[in-house]
Scaffold this motif. Structure first.
Motif, PDB file in Angstrom:
ATOM      1  N   LYS A  59     -22.433  21.037  17.385  1.00  0.00           N
ATOM      2  CA  LYS A  59     -22.767  21.853  18.554  1.00  0.00           C
ATOM      3  C   LYS A  59     -24.095  21.346  19.121  1.00  0.00           C
ATOM      4  N   ILE A  60     -24.080  20.892  20.368  1.00  0.00           N
ATOM      5  CA  ILE A  60     -25.260  20.283  20.980  1.00  0.00           C
ATOM      6  C   ILE A  60     -25.624  21.061  22.234  1.00  0.00           C
ATOM      7  N   GLU A  61     -26.868  21.515  22.291  1.00  0.00           N
ATOM      8  CA  GLU A  61     -27.376  22.220  23.458  1.00  0.00           C
ATOM      9  C   GLU A  61     -28.592  21.470  23.979  1.00  0.00           C
ATOM     10  N   LEU A  62     -28.517  21.030  25.229  1.00  0.00           N
ATOM     11  CA  LEU A  62     -29.569  20.224  25.832  1.00  0.00           C
ATOM     12  C   LEU A  62     -30.202  20.993  26.992  1.00  0.00           C
ATOM     13  N   ASN A 121     -18.310  19.661  23.092  1.00  0.00           N
ATOM     14  CA  ASN A 121     -19.241  20.450  22.275  1.00  0.00           C
ATOM     15  C   ASN A 121     -20.675  20.386  22.795  1.00  0.00           C
ATOM     16  N   ILE A 122     -20.853  19.815  23.986  1.00  0.00           N
ATOM     17  CA  ILE A 122     -22.197  19.648  24.548  1.00  0.00           C
ATOM     18  C   ILE A 122     -22.359  20.555  25.768  1.00  0.00           C
ATOM     19  N   ARG A 123     -23.447  21.298  25.775  1.00  0.00           N
ATOM     20  CA  ARG A 123     -23.826  22.118  26.925  1.00  0.00           C
ATOM     21  C   ARG A 123     -25.174  21.628  27.432  1.00  0.00           C
ATOM     22  N   VAL A 124     -25.304  21.487  28.754  1.00  0.00           N
ATOM     23  CA  VAL A 124     -26.561  21.042  29.365  1.00  0.00           C
ATOM     24  C   VAL A 124     -26.999  22.058  30.400  1.00  0.00           C
ATOM     25  N   ILE A 125     -28.245  22.524  30.287  1.00  0.00           N
ATOM     26  CA  ILE A 125     -28.809  23.386  31.332  1.00  0.00           C
ATOM     27  C   ILE A 125     -30.118  22.776  31.838  1.00  0.00           C
TER      28      ILE A 125
END
Length: 688
Positions: A559-562, A580-584
């Motif tokens: 789980k990757i949150e950037l 599985n990557i979220r970018v905000i």
């Protein structure tokens, strides 16, 4: 998504989307009106730098005949066309917003007037201002056979004037002249108020000059006056290997920057075709023309808003940074740092603590040496004065000054010379590498031994930006970090064999490889069925190999949150690759600038602070630093900070697989604005 879409977002197109998010802050009616005007100024300043560096570089590639595609699938020519199209759309939107903001300001009694709106008293007052203050500063520059076209300085405002001799036929070819609008004077000229009026009224300086332009050309009739502004290529080209004195070489290059190749021409709407053709021919610029319906160069709004008295109801509520509680009741910061590490979160906590630490070190008789890096320093830096004082008192003071910090070169040269005069050892880093690491080392004699005190930051040692950028600072006396700090300065200032870093990750030697290992460890945990998570906060992510590593980890189930404020070339949410990557991205009152990396590490959580974004230049062509946070309680504080960002649903925008950003809206969810929540120091430091 279609199959022919690149798995990467183009860096420059991503930047355009970032500046569009800045523009959205100017459009957000929830923001106070004067703050919206500031965001309009920031959009302009951002676009100026983008044109003078990034677009200029693409034009250089086109002139060289390069047609090879980059890793996102664009040729220089194809990318240039798309960038100009998007930039043009954004500028048109910016000026629609400008008109909207000033309609709102007019309802609050703040006006930019045209001359026909002034009464007789006001007209007389601005006429006197022109003749007494403006006229003596102006220099009309005619262009004819005996007078070649004058040098047009980059990003300065000019008026293009067409004239006829008195009595000449209108069919005669016009005469051409330019007049520089003096940047030493305010762009907005205050107009005296009307009787019993509390209004704040102004006229633009260029409109004032245009109104009285005939006073500059006796015997001639001006019949067309329009503003224009040129942007030139501003990138420095240095031969560091052959430069005997880097200061002198950079000073020469700064002078050459004035003659940089033209990149963009901005003109006022409705410019006479003859004037436009003359400018294009003389400046040798065919394309990248922006016709502006409004005042050119809205960056003046920043100074205007900051100098406008009163109107506090149209600004953000004032926020005074608090002094770090850990240092509140002590006169001896060394004693505090000996006992425990101290974490600071700017601008919510005051940068004065850093100034005080260096000042204490300067006056402490037991301090033997002070070493630090300086990248961008404020105009009246207390740090520079403290370093000079320490050197004058006989301490060994070493300062690594980065002369090549873009657009801050002249200021850094001035500080470097001041420090050298005070007796500091000033070092200009390693050939070919910018020194971007933010680190301060104090060596102190204590009970027959030496102890090292270290400050590591994610932002520059600049007390001005520390009030408007969000950054993290860590004070520690941990011996492993102290040992690495000494080794880092030895590598930068002298000859040193490759060092095996105990705590740090250092670019260009091993930072990238260390990040790879940390990402791979999470991937391996996920493949083994263990919890695996990465949270990374930075300004930009554009290195292809780093993106591929994150794709691999995502495919393994990590789980990757950037949290990436600006450029992001990673395309999230693509099934089978990055789902599985979220970018905000968060754009708000303060510039999000901290770099923080979290790795769950099978439950043994690790947190790092860094000066480096995940861009090729940071990982391979700069001296950068990544430092672990060893204190468990401080690690939890940093995790709390990251959670604040991840929970933002007001100012956060989420990057979609299309490469575009969307607002985060969930039905029934309470508004959560991370920068507002971060003001509650006691809460995010876990004391509430």
């Amino acid at each position: 998504m279609t199959k022919n879409v690149s798995q990467y977002v183009n860096r420059d197109l991503s930047w355009i989307e970032f500046n569009r998010r800045v523009l959205q802050e100017a459009q957000d009616v929830r923001n106070p009106l004067l703050e919206r005007a500031k965001f309009l100024a920031i959009v302009t300043s951002n676009l100026d730098e983008f044109m003078s560096v990034r677009v200029a570089g693409i034009q250089d590639q086109m002139r060289a005949g390069l047609t090879k595609t980059d890793f996102t699938g664009y040729t220089p020519g194809g990318l240039w066309k798309r960038l100009i199209k998007r930039a043009t759309q954004m500028v048109n939107e910016q000026y629609r917003t400008y008109r909207e903001v000033f309609r709102g300001l007019s309802k609050e009694g703040i006006f930019i007037r045209s001359f026909d709106e002034l009464n007789a008293t006001q007209t007389k007052a601005v006429s006197e201002y022109f003749h007494e203050i403006v006229f003596p500063v102006l220099t009309p520059m005619a262009v004819d056979q005996s007078r070649p076209f004058p040098l047009v300085h980059t990003k300065e405002l000019y008026l293009a004037v067409l004239l006829q001799r008195e009595g000449d036929s209108t069919e005669e070819e016009p005469l051409f002249a330019i007049v520089q609008v003096p940047s030493i004077l305010s762009r907005l000229v205050s107009v005296p108020g009307r009787t019993n009026s509390k209004k704040s009224e102004f006229v633009l300086l260029e409109d004032l000059i245009e109104q009285f332009i005939n006073t500059l050309f006796n015997g001639y009739v001006p019949f067309s006056v329009h503003p224009f502004r040129l942007t030139r290529n501003a990138d420095l080209t240095l031969d560091e290997e052959g430069a005997e004195d880097l200061l002198e070489e950079i000073e020469k290059e700064l002078r050459r920057r004035r003659w940089g190749i033209p990149v963009r021409l901005e003109i006022g709407k409705g410019m006479h075709p003859y004037a436009l053709e003359t400018l294009r021919e003389e400046l040798e610029i065919e394309d990248n023309l922006f016709e502006i319906d409004g005042p050119l160069d809205l960056s003046f709004l920043m100074k205007f808003v900051n100098s406008l008295p009163g109107h506090d109801n149209l600004r953000y509520e004032k926020m005074e940074p608090v002094y770090p509680r850990e240092f509140d009741d002590t006169d001896d910061m060394f004693e505090v740092i000996r006992q425990r590490d101290v974490l600071m979160y700017h601008p919510y906590e005051s940068f004065e603590a850093v100034n005080d630490f260096v000042m204490q070190a300067a006056y402490d008789p037991d301090v033997m040496a002070i070493k630090m890096t300086l990248y961008r320093v404020s105009g009246q830096s207390a740090l520079v004065q403290a370093l000079a004082k320490a050197a004058e008192s006989g301490k060994q003071v070493t300062v690594v000054v980065e002369l090549k910090a873009r657009f801050d070169e002249e200021r850094n040269i001035a500080w470097a010379r001041q420090l050298e005069k005070a007796g500091c050892h000033v070092v200009y880093g390693l050939v070919g590498l910018k020194t971007h690491a933010k680190i301060l080392l104090v060596v102190r004699r204590e009970q027959r031994t030496l102890r090292r005190y270290v400050h590591v930051g994610t932002g520059n040692y600049n007390d001005n930006t520390a009030t408007s950028y969000t950054d993290i600072g860590l004070f520690t006396s941990h011996p492993v970090i102290g040992g690495d700090a000494s080794a880092l300065f030895n590598e930068v200032t002298g000859y040193s064999s490759p060092y095996e870093w105990k705590a740090f990750g250092v670019a260009p030697s091993d930072l990238k490889e260390k990040l790879y290992r940390l990402i791979d460890r999470e991937r391996d945990n996920a493949l083994a069925g263990n919890p695996a998570r990465i949270i990374a906060k930075m300004n930009s992510l554009s290195n292809q190999e780093m993106i591929d590593k994150l794709y691999e980890a995502s495919q393994a189930g990590v789980k990757i949150e950037l949290i990436v404020r600006g450029v992001c070339c990673l395309r999230p949410g693509v099934l089978g690759r990055s789902d599985n990557i979220r970018v905000i991205s968060i754009v708000d009152r303060f510039l999000e600038h901290a770099r923080i990396m979290y790795f769950s590490n099978g439950g043994e959580e690790e947190i790092y602070l860094s000066s480096a974004d995940w861009m090729t230049r940071n990982l391979t062509r700069r001296i950068e630093l990544m430092c672990p946070v060893f204190d468990e309680s401080l690690r939890q504080i940093l995790i709390n900070m990251l959670k604040l960002n991840l929970d933002d649903n007001v100012k956060a925008r989420e990057l979609k697989p299309t490469g575009l950003y969307e607002t985060i809206t969930e039905e029934g969810q309470e508004p959560f604005r991370s920068q507002f929540e971060a003001r509650h120091i006691e809460k995010w430091k876990g004391r509430a």
